[in-house]
Design a protein around this motif. Sequence first.
Motif, PDB file in Angstrom:
ATOM      1  N   GLU A 122       0.838  -1.201   0.000  1.00 24.49           N
ATOM      2  CA  GLU A 122       0.000   0.000   0.000  1.00 24.49           C
ATOM      3  C   GLU A 122       0.873   1.252   0.000  1.00 24.49           C
ATOM      4  OE1 GLU A 122      -3.420   2.191   2.750  1.00 24.49           O
ATOM      5  OE2 GLU A 122      -2.391   0.395   3.480  1.00 24.49           O
ATOM      6  N   GLU A 123       1.935   1.247   0.811  1.00 26.03           N
ATOM      7  CA  GLU A 123       2.829   2.402   0.890  1.00 26.03           C
ATOM      8  C   GLU A 123       3.596   2.592  -0.412  1.00 26.03           C
ATOM      9  OE1 GLU A 123       3.663   2.383   5.720  1.00 26.03           O
ATOM     10  OE2 GLU A 123       4.922   1.181   4.392  1.00 26.03           O
ATOM     11  N   ILE A 124       4.019   1.480  -1.017  1.00 26.49           N
ATOM     12  CA  ILE A 124       4.672   1.561  -2.328  1.00 26.49           C
ATOM     13  C   ILE A 124       3.742   2.230  -3.324  1.00 26.49           C
ATOM     14  CG2 ILE A 124       5.480   0.201  -4.303  1.00 26.49           C
ATOM     15  CD1 ILE A 124       6.579  -1.844  -2.350  1.00 26.49           C
ATOM     16  N   GLY A 125       2.459   1.810  -3.291  1.00 21.95           N
ATOM     17  CA  GLY A 125       1.488   2.375  -4.220  1.00 21.95           C
ATOM     18  C   GLY A 125       1.317   3.871  -4.044  1.00 21.95           C
ATOM     19  N   LYS A 126       1.233   4.325  -2.787  1.00 20.39           N
ATOM     20  CA  LYS A 126       1.071   5.759  -2.519  1.00 20.39           C
ATOM     21  C   LYS A 126       2.272   6.556  -3.029  1.00 20.39           C
ATOM     22  CE  LYS A 126      -1.893   5.509   1.602  1.00 20.39           C
ATOM     23  NZ  LYS A 126      -1.980   5.782   3.063  1.00 20.39           N
ATOM     24  N   LEU A 127       3.468   6.056  -2.714  1.00 17.02           N
ATOM     25  CA  LEU A 127       4.673   6.776  -3.109  1.00 17.02           C
ATOM     26  C   LEU A 127       4.866   6.759  -4.621  1.00 17.02           C
ATOM     27  CD1 LEU A 127       7.016   5.428  -0.283  1.00 17.02           C
ATOM     28  CD2 LEU A 127       6.227   7.790  -0.532  1.00 17.02           C
ATOM     29  N   ALA A 128       4.616   5.594  -5.236  1.00 18.97           N
ATOM     30  CA  ALA A 128       4.794   5.479  -6.678  1.00 18.97           C
ATOM     31  C   ALA A 128       3.828   6.385  -7.424  1.00 18.97           C
ATOM     32  CB  ALA A 128       4.603   4.022  -7.114  1.00 18.97           C
ATOM     33  N   ALA A 129       2.574   6.421  -6.957  1.00 20.00           N
ATOM     34  CA  ALA A 129       1.571   7.265  -7.613  1.00 20.00           C
ATOM     35  C   ALA A 129       1.912   8.747  -7.450  1.00 20.00           C
ATOM     36  CB  ALA A 129       0.188   6.964  -7.045  1.00 20.00           C
ATOM     37  N   HIS A 130       2.351   9.122  -6.243  1.00 15.80           N
ATOM     38  CA  HIS A 130       2.626  10.534  -5.961  1.00 15.80           C
ATOM     39  C   HIS A 130       3.833  11.031  -6.747  1.00 15.80           C
ATOM     40  CE1 HIS A 130       2.392  14.206  -3.569  1.00 15.80           C
ATOM     41  NE2 HIS A 130       3.715  14.157  -3.470  1.00 15.80           N
ATOM     42  N   TYR A 131       4.870  10.185  -6.861  1.00 18.21           N
ATOM     43  CA  TYR A 131       6.106  10.614  -7.519  1.00 18.21           C
ATOM     44  C   TYR A 131       6.231  10.091  -8.950  1.00 18.21           C
ATOM     45  CZ  TYR A 131       7.467  12.250  -2.920  1.00 18.21           C
ATOM     46  OH  TYR A 131       7.503  12.911  -1.718  1.00 18.21           O
ATOM     47  N   ASN A 132       5.137   9.520  -9.452  1.00 18.09           N
ATOM     48  CA  ASN A 132       5.071   9.091 -10.857  1.00 18.09           C
ATOM     49  C   ASN A 132       6.197   8.128 -11.223  1.00 18.09           C
ATOM     50  OD1 ASN A 132       3.879   9.047 -13.413  1.00 18.09           O
ATOM     51  ND2 ASN A 132       5.206  10.688 -14.170  1.00 18.09           N
ATOM     52  N   LEU A 133       6.366   7.083 -10.397  1.00 19.58           N
ATOM     53  CA  LEU A 133       7.364   6.057 -10.675  1.00 19.58           C
ATOM     54  C   LEU A 133       6.693   4.897 -11.398  1.00 19.58           C
ATOM     55  CD1 LEU A 133       9.279   5.969  -7.269  1.00 19.58           C
ATOM     56  CD2 LEU A 133      10.012   7.033  -9.402  1.00 19.58           C
ATOM     57  N   SER A 134       7.393   4.286 -12.345  1.00 21.10           N
ATOM     58  CA  SER A 134       6.831   3.154 -13.077  1.00 21.10           C
ATOM     59  C   SER A 134       6.903   1.901 -12.218  1.00 21.10           C
ATOM     60  CB  SER A 134       7.609   2.921 -14.379  1.00 21.10           C
ATOM     61  OG  SER A 134       8.891   2.380 -14.095  1.00 21.10           O
ATOM     62  N   VAL A 135       6.139   0.873 -12.591  1.00 22.76           N
ATOM     63  CA  VAL A 135       6.153  -0.375 -11.842  1.00 22.76           C
ATOM     64  C   VAL A 135       7.519  -1.049 -11.906  1.00 22.76           C
ATOM     65  CG1 VAL A 135       5.356  -1.917 -13.694  1.00 22.76           C
ATOM     66  CG2 VAL A 135       4.801  -2.444 -11.325  1.00 22.76           C
ATOM     67  N   ASP A 136       8.260  -0.841 -13.009  1.00 22.21           N
ATOM     68  CA  ASP A 136       9.625  -1.384 -13.083  1.00 22.21           C
ATOM     69  C   ASP A 136      10.485  -0.778 -11.982  1.00 22.21           C
ATOM     70  OD1 ASP A 136       9.821  -3.210 -15.300  1.00 22.21           O
ATOM     71  OD2 ASP A 136       9.408  -1.520 -16.605  1.00 22.21           O
ATOM     72  N   GLN A 137      10.328   0.534 -11.786  1.00 23.70           N
ATOM     73  CA  GLN A 137      11.102   1.200 -10.749  1.00 23.70           C
ATOM     74  C   GLN A 137      10.655   0.777  -9.357  1.00 23.70           C
ATOM     75  OE1 GLN A 137      10.111   5.109 -12.399  1.00 23.70           O
ATOM     76  NE2 GLN A 137      12.299   5.573 -12.402  1.00 23.70           N
ATOM     77  N   VAL A 138       9.346   0.608  -9.200  1.00 25.38           N
ATOM     78  CA  VAL A 138       8.808   0.247  -7.892  1.00 25.38           C
ATOM     79  C   VAL A 138       9.236  -1.141  -7.477  1.00 25.38           C
ATOM     80  CG1 VAL A 138       6.712  -0.172  -6.582  1.00 25.38           C
ATOM     81  CG2 VAL A 138       6.821   1.766  -8.142  1.00 25.38           C
ATOM     82  N   LEU A 139       9.072  -2.096  -8.367  1.00 20.19           N
ATOM     83  CA  LEU A 139       9.290  -3.491  -8.008  1.00 20.19           C
ATOM     84  C   LEU A 139      10.677  -4.010  -8.355  1.00 20.19           C
ATOM     85  CD1 LEU A 139       5.829  -4.950  -9.102  1.00 20.19           C
ATOM     86  CD2 LEU A 139       6.549  -4.192  -6.845  1.00 20.19           C
ATOM     87  N   LYS A 140      11.468  -3.207  -9.076  1.00 20.53           N
ATOM     88  CA  LYS A 140      12.825  -3.611  -9.463  1.00 20.53           C
ATOM     89  C   LYS A 140      12.795  -4.973 -10.130  1.00 20.53           C
ATOM     90  CE  LYS A 140      16.170  -1.645  -8.501  1.00 20.53           C
ATOM     91  NZ  LYS A 140      16.930  -0.643  -9.233  1.00 20.53           N
ATOM     92  N   LEU A 141      11.962  -5.086 -11.162  1.00 21.62           N
ATOM     93  CA  LEU A 141      11.715  -6.390 -11.764  1.00 21.62           C
ATOM     94  C   LEU A 141      12.912  -6.919 -12.558  1.00 21.62           C
ATOM     95  CD1 LEU A 141       8.047  -5.789 -12.844  1.00 21.62           C
ATOM     96  CD2 LEU A 141       8.846  -7.382 -11.115  1.00 21.62           C
TER      97      LEU A 141
END
Length: 338
Positions: A52-71
């Motif tokens: 949930e916290e990842i989602g809030k931060l990613a949405a607020h700072y416009n980070l892609s899912v690749d950046q969020v999850l380090k896939l």
Amino acid sequence: MESNELQQAFFQQIRSKLPGHLSFVDEVAELLNISNDSAYRRIRGEKGISLEEIGKLAAHYNLSVDQVLKLKMEGGTFTGKYITAENFDFEKYLEQMLAELKFIASFKQKELIFFSKDIPVFHYYAFPELAAFKYFFWMKTLLQFQPLANSLFSFDLLIKPLVEIGGKVVAAYNSIPGTEIMNIENVNTTLRQIEYCKETYLFHSTKDIEIIFSRLHEMTDHIQKQAEAALKFSPGQQPNSQSAEYKVYVNDFIIGDNSNLVTLDGNKVSYLTHSQINFILIHNPAFTEYNSNFIHNVIKKSILISDVDEKYRARFFYLMHDRIEQCRNNKMQTIGKL
């Protein structure tokens, strides 16, 4: 790369987006509604960050899912929580589930595949009496929750916040296009839980048992209606243009493990259930690709009963109703009856 290093790298990406005059810690603390000390611990990797916290931060700072999850990492990492009688709060459990479903639903392209051992839990939340029974069984038998040590099952467990949040969970789940891989044995999980409570005299009255069986039949009918429409919708409603796609596959050769495979804008995340009510979140690309290949291989060998194959669909749900009636009429064989 270790999970705390990944977390620190994630926060470093956020830091790089902030103007120099802003306090990084203050920004994180305010956005997540936590103290500065808690923000520091997350930034340093001393405390895990939730989805949930990842989602809030990613949405607020416009980070892609690749950046969020380090896939693109090569290491195998996972996150999860361990539920105990001391730390388990069912309302918070539902709120966390709701937050994660909303996070998944926020992506433009998303899909959730549920590989069933039990009937997917989201269906139970559409029928509060069944949710109350599941809650009672988990808390009393699996977690040995002390306040329920000498209690019998009662519909008094249907407190308003749980009913309201459960309804929101169902609505969020219904907004996500998804596939459920089922086996006729899935219904036995709940039936054996009912049988256990019957044999150990944990029901307050036979009327309560009858209500549960009636709701199980209603839930089965509703799943069948969704399968016929190939769309998700809540009981008492009709599918509409906003209804998410719903696919149901039936296989006769393997029973699932209640794991979930989630695809978010082309990237995969695996939720693996353990100890019945806990889960591990895995976003390692090698693992998720392996898991995806396995699940899709099962799908290839299964029968699609949503939208098409009316004959097989009717047979499948007839057998579900029949299993429920066997338990209702005390004809379900268990070791206690041998």
